[in-house]
Design an enzyme around this catalytic site. Sequence first.
Site, PDB file in Angstrom:
ATOM      1  N   GLU A  84      10.292  38.353  51.586  1.00 48.11           N
ATOM      2  CA  GLU A  84      11.494  39.179  51.451  1.00 48.11           C
ATOM      3  C   GLU A  84      12.250  39.304  52.767  1.00 48.11           C
ATOM      4  O   GLU A  84      13.479  39.210  52.801  1.00 48.11           O
ATOM      5  CB  GLU A  84      11.115  40.565  50.929  1.00 48.11           C
ATOM      6  CG  GLU A  84      10.560  40.550  49.517  1.00 48.11           C
ATOM      7  CD  GLU A  84      10.705  41.889  48.831  1.00 48.11           C
ATOM      8  OE1 GLU A  84      11.799  42.471  48.869  1.00 48.11           O
ATOM      9  OE2 GLU A  84       9.706  42.346  48.237  1.00 48.11           O
ATOM     10  N   ASP A 142       6.529  48.613  49.372  1.00 53.65           N
ATOM     11  CA  ASP A 142       6.636  48.042  48.034  1.00 53.65           C
ATOM     12  C   ASP A 142       5.504  47.070  47.747  1.00 53.65           C
ATOM     13  O   ASP A 142       4.875  47.111  46.681  1.00 53.65           O
ATOM     14  CB  ASP A 142       7.978  47.326  47.874  1.00 53.65           C
ATOM     15  CG  ASP A 142       9.158  48.262  48.037  1.00 53.65           C
ATOM     16  OD1 ASP A 142       8.953  49.487  48.057  1.00 53.65           O
ATOM     17  OD2 ASP A 142      10.293  47.765  48.160  1.00 53.65           O
ATOM     18  N   HIS A 200      11.762  55.582  53.167  1.00 60.60           N
ATOM     19  CA  HIS A 200      12.228  55.053  54.452  1.00 60.60           C
ATOM     20  C   HIS A 200      11.311  55.435  55.618  1.00 60.60           C
ATOM     21  O   HIS A 200      11.732  55.466  56.772  1.00 60.60           O
ATOM     22  CB  HIS A 200      13.669  55.485  54.753  1.00 60.60           C
ATOM     23  CG  HIS A 200      14.678  54.806  53.881  1.00 60.60           C
ATOM     24  ND1 HIS A 200      15.323  53.654  54.255  1.00 60.60           N
ATOM     25  CD2 HIS A 200      15.118  55.094  52.641  1.00 60.60           C
ATOM     26  CE1 HIS A 200      16.148  53.275  53.285  1.00 60.60           C
ATOM     27  NE2 HIS A 200      16.028  54.144  52.290  1.00 60.60           N
ATOM     28  N   THR A 201      10.070  55.723  55.303  1.00 59.33           N
ATOM     29  CA  THR A 201       9.084  55.994  56.352  1.00 59.33           C
ATOM     30  C   THR A 201       8.238  54.770  56.678  1.00 59.33           C
ATOM     31  O   THR A 201       7.637  54.708  57.746  1.00 59.33           O
ATOM     32  CB  THR A 201       8.143  57.135  55.935  1.00 59.33           C
ATOM     33  OG1 THR A 201       7.601  56.840  54.643  1.00 59.33           O
ATOM     34  CG2 THR A 201       8.873  58.459  55.895  1.00 59.33           C
ATOM     35  N   SER A 232      11.342  48.439  42.861  1.00 60.59           N
ATOM     36  CA  SER A 232      10.659  47.329  43.533  1.00 60.59           C
ATOM     37  C   SER A 232      10.428  46.126  42.634  1.00 60.59           C
ATOM     38  O   SER A 232       9.341  45.533  42.629  1.00 60.59           O
ATOM     39  CB  SER A 232       9.337  47.795  44.146  1.00 60.59           C
ATOM     40  OG  SER A 232       9.562  48.778  45.111  1.00 60.59           O
TER      41      SER A 232
END
Length: 389
Positions: free
Chosen positions: A163, A175, A39-40, A129
């Site tokens: 996405e 990803d 989450h960075t 992913s």
Amino acid sequence: MTTDAELEASARAAFAAAFDGEPEGVWAAPGRVNVIGEHTDYNEGFVLPVALGQTTRAAVARRTDGRVALASVQHPGQRVELDLADLSPGTPDGWAGYPAGVVAELRERVPGGVSVLVDGDVPAGMGLSSSAALSCSVALALRDLAAPQLTTADLVDVARAAENDFVGAPTGILDQSASLLCTAGHALFLDTRDRSSEQVPLDLAAAGLVLLVVDTGTTHSHATGGYGDRRRECERAAERLDVPALRDVPDVAALAPLDDGTGEGSVLLRRARHVVTEDARVLEVVRLLRDTGDPRAVGPVLTAGHASLRDDFQISTVELDTCVAAALEAGAEGARMVGGGFGGSAIVLVEDASVDRVTEVITRRFREEGYSAPRTSLAVPSPGARRLS
């Protein structure tokens, strides 16, 4: 292990069965596991993924009738076909939205349309992913067939837009970058702000280690889960701190203005604290790998990352926590959940000689707690996306 030649032949045969013709080529893109840096990426920070040996393959051929035809070995009977002009966010949906989103991004390059057959073994919903592998395999195919001037960075943007904008999954670039840029035997140290990258050697076998992936059996979805909520909370925290992104917060002490005594302030403080400390963990792991060459040294940093994801980012699950605790009790060097959270997988850094024992302990603990039996596999740092034929 199945060879690239065998995977290509299988994809070609499936394409012929679906579309009664031959593809112009077959392309493969891997899933990924993130060693550290969760989450960075959408906070413009640092990440350190490796590509997996499992891939999604796309057999592709251009058409002349302006149609898009999509088929999947994993979704038999769900072939999708529509006019190129009818592609729009949400149409088609489900698995077909990912390749369709890539085609939509590049529709001017393929005005006659395309036929795409996808096949793969990247497990869905495990935090590995699978969606990026699908998007990147198609993006690479269309680049090679119709847009050779596009760079790898362009392909990252195309796959991410598919996405984000078409499917509605608010991912960062981790990803897609991992799937397209990773190399065998290395972890990819990526600065998601300026996109500079470095291949950091990660020779687990030489150190007598393996990276075990444990699928807890609980699935997640970026498009419908809490991933988007966490992203919005991080953006709100950055706004309140008056910085462009949480990447720009120098240390945990600088988060003090968020602690204003309100419920929102408490939540934002925890979210931001995870991001700031996680960026520091990425830098620490890279330093350890460079300075010591021994992956064993990063184990405690992985475990600290799990505690942060569990307590500050609050995206772990009881199954993931049980897996990590059992692995550590069994003697693992380190362990943490991976991926977007709310389900999926954990990684366990463990001595090769101890992997069976650690796996047995985790499996027994799951059985005792009444959870579904976990599935395990090994994450071997593998090549990134490539053309098979």
